[in-house]
Design an enzyme around this catalytic site. Structure first.
Site, PDB file in Angstrom:
ATOM      1  N   HIS A   1      -9.555   0.994   5.048  1.00  0.00           N
ATOM      2  CA  HIS A   1      -8.254   1.189   5.693  1.00  0.00           C
ATOM      3  C   HIS A   1      -8.437   2.133   6.883  1.00  0.00           C
ATOM      4  O   HIS A   1      -9.206   3.096   6.810  1.00  0.00           O
ATOM      5  CB  HIS A   1      -7.244   1.768   4.701  1.00  0.00           C
ATOM      6  CG  HIS A   1      -5.859   1.769   5.254  1.00  0.00           C
ATOM      7  ND1 HIS A   1      -5.433   2.719   6.145  1.00  0.00           N
ATOM      8  CD2 HIS A   1      -4.831   0.901   5.096  1.00  0.00           C
ATOM      9  CE1 HIS A   1      -4.184   2.446   6.500  1.00  0.00           C
ATOM     10  NE2 HIS A   1      -3.796   1.338   5.873  1.00  0.00           N
TER      11      HIS A   1
ATOM     12  N   GLU B   1      -6.788   4.498   8.045  1.00  0.00           N
ATOM     13  CA  GLU B   1      -6.553   5.929   7.818  1.00  0.00           C
ATOM     14  C   GLU B   1      -7.785   6.585   7.204  1.00  0.00           C
ATOM     15  O   GLU B   1      -7.992   7.791   7.349  1.00  0.00           O
ATOM     16  CB  GLU B   1      -5.310   6.111   6.937  1.00  0.00           C
ATOM     17  CG  GLU B   1      -4.042   5.854   7.737  1.00  0.00           C
ATOM     18  CD  GLU B   1      -2.856   5.370   6.920  1.00  0.00           C
ATOM     19  OE1 GLU B   1      -2.864   5.502   5.688  1.00  0.00           O
ATOM     20  OE2 GLU B   1      -1.916   4.831   7.552  1.00  0.00           O
TER      21      GLU B   1
ATOM     22  N   ASN C   1       0.860  -1.188   0.000  1.00  0.00           N
ATOM     23  CA  ASN C   1       0.000   0.000   0.000  1.00  0.00           C
ATOM     24  C   ASN C   1       0.895   1.237   0.000  1.00  0.00           C
ATOM     25  O   ASN C   1       1.504   1.567   1.003  1.00  0.00           O
ATOM     26  CB  ASN C   1      -0.883  -0.050   1.265  1.00  0.00           C
ATOM     27  CG  ASN C   1      -1.713   1.200   1.457  1.00  0.00           C
ATOM     28  OD1 ASN C   1      -1.811   2.037   0.553  1.00  0.00           O
ATOM     29  ND2 ASN C   1      -2.304   1.335   2.636  1.00  0.00           N
ATOM     30  N   TRP C   2       0.958   1.889  -1.144  1.00  0.00           N
ATOM     31  CA  TRP C   2       1.875   3.035  -1.279  1.00  0.00           C
ATOM     32  C   TRP C   2       1.350   4.285  -0.573  1.00  0.00           C
ATOM     33  O   TRP C   2       2.074   5.272  -0.459  1.00  0.00           O
ATOM     34  CB  TRP C   2       2.130   3.345  -2.760  1.00  0.00           C
ATOM     35  CG  TRP C   2       2.888   2.277  -3.498  1.00  0.00           C
ATOM     36  CD1 TRP C   2       3.285   1.048  -3.004  1.00  0.00           C
ATOM     37  CD2 TRP C   2       3.340   2.321  -4.856  1.00  0.00           C
ATOM     38  NE1 TRP C   2       3.948   0.354  -3.981  1.00  0.00           N
ATOM     39  CE2 TRP C   2       3.999   1.111  -5.132  1.00  0.00           C
ATOM     40  CE3 TRP C   2       3.244   3.274  -5.883  1.00  0.00           C
ATOM     41  CZ2 TRP C   2       4.556   0.819  -6.376  1.00  0.00           C
ATOM     42  CZ3 TRP C   2       3.798   2.996  -7.130  1.00  0.00           C
ATOM     43  CH2 TRP C   2       4.455   1.779  -7.369  1.00  0.00           C
ATOM     44  N   LYS C   3       0.089   4.261  -0.172  1.00  0.00           N
ATOM     45  CA  LYS C   3      -0.530   5.449   0.464  1.00  0.00           C
ATOM     46  C   LYS C   3      -0.323   6.681  -0.439  1.00  0.00           C
ATOM     47  O   LYS C   3      -0.412   6.546  -1.645  1.00  0.00           O
ATOM     48  CB  LYS C   3       0.011   5.638   1.875  1.00  0.00           C
ATOM     49  CG  LYS C   3      -0.160   4.344   2.694  1.00  0.00           C
ATOM     50  CD  LYS C   3       0.085   4.493   4.159  1.00  0.00           C
ATOM     51  CE  LYS C   3      -0.102   3.140   4.821  1.00  0.00           C
ATOM     52  NZ  LYS C   3      -0.008   3.215   6.289  1.00  0.00           N
TER      53      LYS C   3
ATOM     54  N   GLU D   1      -5.373  -5.177  10.511  1.00  0.00           N
ATOM     55  CA  GLU D   1      -4.338  -4.165  10.740  1.00  0.00           C
ATOM     56  C   GLU D   1      -4.635  -3.423  12.038  1.00  0.00           C
ATOM     57  O   GLU D   1      -5.435  -2.478  12.047  1.00  0.00           O
ATOM     58  CB  GLU D   1      -4.329  -3.157   9.582  1.00  0.00           C
ATOM     59  CG  GLU D   1      -3.991  -3.762   8.247  1.00  0.00           C
ATOM     60  CD  GLU D   1      -3.453  -2.712   7.301  1.00  0.00           C
ATOM     61  OE1 GLU D   1      -2.303  -2.841   6.876  1.00  0.00           O
ATOM     62  OE2 GLU D   1      -4.177  -1.742   7.019  1.00  0.00           O
TER      63      GLU D   1
ATOM     64  N   GLY E   1       2.431   2.027  10.718  1.00  0.00           N
ATOM     65  CA  GLY E   1       3.381   3.122  10.562  1.00  0.00           C
ATOM     66  C   GLY E   1       4.101   3.509  11.844  1.00  0.00           C
ATOM     67  O   GLY E   1       4.744   4.551  11.905  1.00  0.00           O
TER      68      GLY E   1
ATOM     69  N   GLY F   1       2.755  -1.043   4.248  1.00  0.00           N
ATOM     70  CA  GLY F   1       2.884   0.346   3.836  1.00  0.00           C
ATOM     71  C   GLY F   1       4.340   0.704   3.616  1.00  0.00           C
ATOM     72  O   GLY F   1       4.916   0.465   2.548  1.00  0.00           O
ATOM     73  N   GLY F   2       4.972   1.255   4.659  1.00  0.00           N
ATOM     74  CA  GLY F   2       6.332   1.799   4.564  1.00  0.00           C
ATOM     75  C   GLY F   2       7.332   0.906   3.847  1.00  0.00           C
ATOM     76  O   GLY F   2       8.073   1.368   2.975  1.00  0.00           O
TER      77      GLY F   2
ATOM     78  N   SER G   1       3.432  -2.343  10.256  1.00  0.00           N
ATOM     79  CA  SER G   1       4.886  -2.386  10.440  1.00  0.00           C
ATOM     80  C   SER G   1       5.503  -3.729  10.048  1.00  0.00           C
ATOM     81  O   SER G   1       6.425  -4.214  10.710  1.00  0.00           O
ATOM     82  CB  SER G   1       5.261  -1.993  11.874  1.00  0.00           C
ATOM     83  OG  SER G   1       4.799  -0.684  12.151  1.00  0.00           O
TER      84      SER G   1
HETATM   85  P1  PGA Z   1       2.829   0.098   7.587  1.00  0.00           P
HETATM   86  O1  PGA Z   1       1.354   0.328   6.957  1.00  0.00           O
HETATM   87  O2  PGA Z   1       3.345  -1.172   6.981  1.00  0.00           O
HETATM   88  O3  PGA Z   1       3.612   1.309   7.177  1.00  0.00           O
HETATM   89  O4  PGA Z   1       2.645  -0.016   9.052  1.00  0.00           O
HETATM   90  C1  PGA Z   1       0.472  -0.721   6.798  1.00  0.00           C
HETATM   91  C2  PGA Z   1      -0.821  -0.227   6.206  1.00  0.00           C
HETATM   92  O5  PGA Z   1      -1.280   0.856   6.578  1.00  0.00           O
HETATM   93  O6  PGA Z   1      -1.434  -0.887   5.341  1.00  0.00           O
END
Ligand code: PGA
Length: 259
Positions: A105, A107, A16-18, A176, A182, A243-244, A222
């Site tokens: 998600h 966020e 997930n590149w956000k 998640e 993150g 994500g990251g 993470s």
């Molecule tokens: P993260 O994000 O790996 O940076 O914790 C995961 C996500 O939000 O899908």
């Protein structure tokens, strides 16, 4: 059932590149880097998905056309079209190459998406032949209060309302925990394992054991090349939503090849 995961269900690694990278050129570079590291024959036994920001989906899909890496979208409207300024429909996403779409998600839930809205996205995605990745997860205070399982299972049930057992073959669920996204605070493999088991039990209650056993459940929060192996040993963890660590080609390669 065995204690460790022998991957009877096809594993899924989704990046997930956000809201990254910052422009089309950098997105193209990242997609090219990933394609060069993950040759077609190296990932025939897994679903590998990259999920760029919407404006980059078309180019990233073209770059990955000859790979077997799939492309997803981060969100979509529950509407099919019409007067909805700023919204993007599932059909539009599909027409530019998306095969999957995230729904719910954290966020976006934090930004105001409710279970009802998430459920509408899941159902519209399925109607438009996009595969939804339904994201669920508890906040830290909920976990500390001992309500995590109840909260997450309620999100699963609400997100899947009206989805048929037949449609469940197209649905992926991602657990998640909000406090792990993150933050560098990964859930322990045991906690990830026990919550994904509870999610599978919830799916079994809703659809029966066969559907539950066939559904892929991911862990996210993470995840890195260094911890994916331990997480993937959990019998109900069928992959990761990352994500990251998905934003560098080497690191994404490490995730895909790390178990
Ligand atoms: P993260 O994000 O790996 O940076 O914790 C995961 C996500 O939000 O899908």
């Amino acid at each position: 059932m065995s204690e460790t995961n022998d991957h009877e269900r096809r594993p899924v690694i989704a990046g997930n590149w956000k809201m990254n990278p910052r422009d089309l050129e950098s997105a193209g570079d990242l997609a090219e880097g990933i394609a060069s590291k993950l040759g077609y024959d190296e990932i025939v036994d897994k679903d590998v998905i990259v999920i760029p920001p919407t404006p980059f989906i078309s180019d990233v899909s073209q770059i990955l056309e000859l790979s077997n890496i799939q492309v997803g979208a981060q969100a979509m409207s529950p509407e099919n079209g019409g007067a909805h300024t700023g919204e993007v429909s599932g059909k539009m996403l599909k027409s530019v190459g998306a095969t999957h779409v995230l729904a719910g998600h954290s966020e976006r839930r934090t930004g105001g998406e409710t279970d009802v809205m998430v459920n509408a996205q899941v159902r519209t995605a399925l109607d438009q032949s996009l595969r939804p990745i339904l994201c669920v997860g508890e906040e830290l205070n909920v976990r500390e209060a001992g309500d995590a399982v109840h909260t997450v299972c309620a999100q699963v049930a609400a997100g899947l309302k009206g989805v048929t057992a037949e449609q469940m073959t197209e649905v992926i669920v991602a657990y998640e925990p909000v406090w792990a996204i993150g933050t560098g605070m990964t859930a322990s493999p045991e906690d990830a394992g026990s919550m994904t088991e509870s999610i599978r039990d919830q799916i079994s209650l809703l659809y029966g054991e066969d559907v539950a056993q066939a559904t892929r459940i991911l862990y996210g929060g993470s995840v890195k090349p260094s911890n994916i192996g331990e997480l993937m040993k959990q019998k109900d963890v069928d992959g990761a939503l990352v994500g990251g660590a998905s934003l560098k080609a080497e690191s994404f390669e490490g995730l895909v090849k790390g178990f």
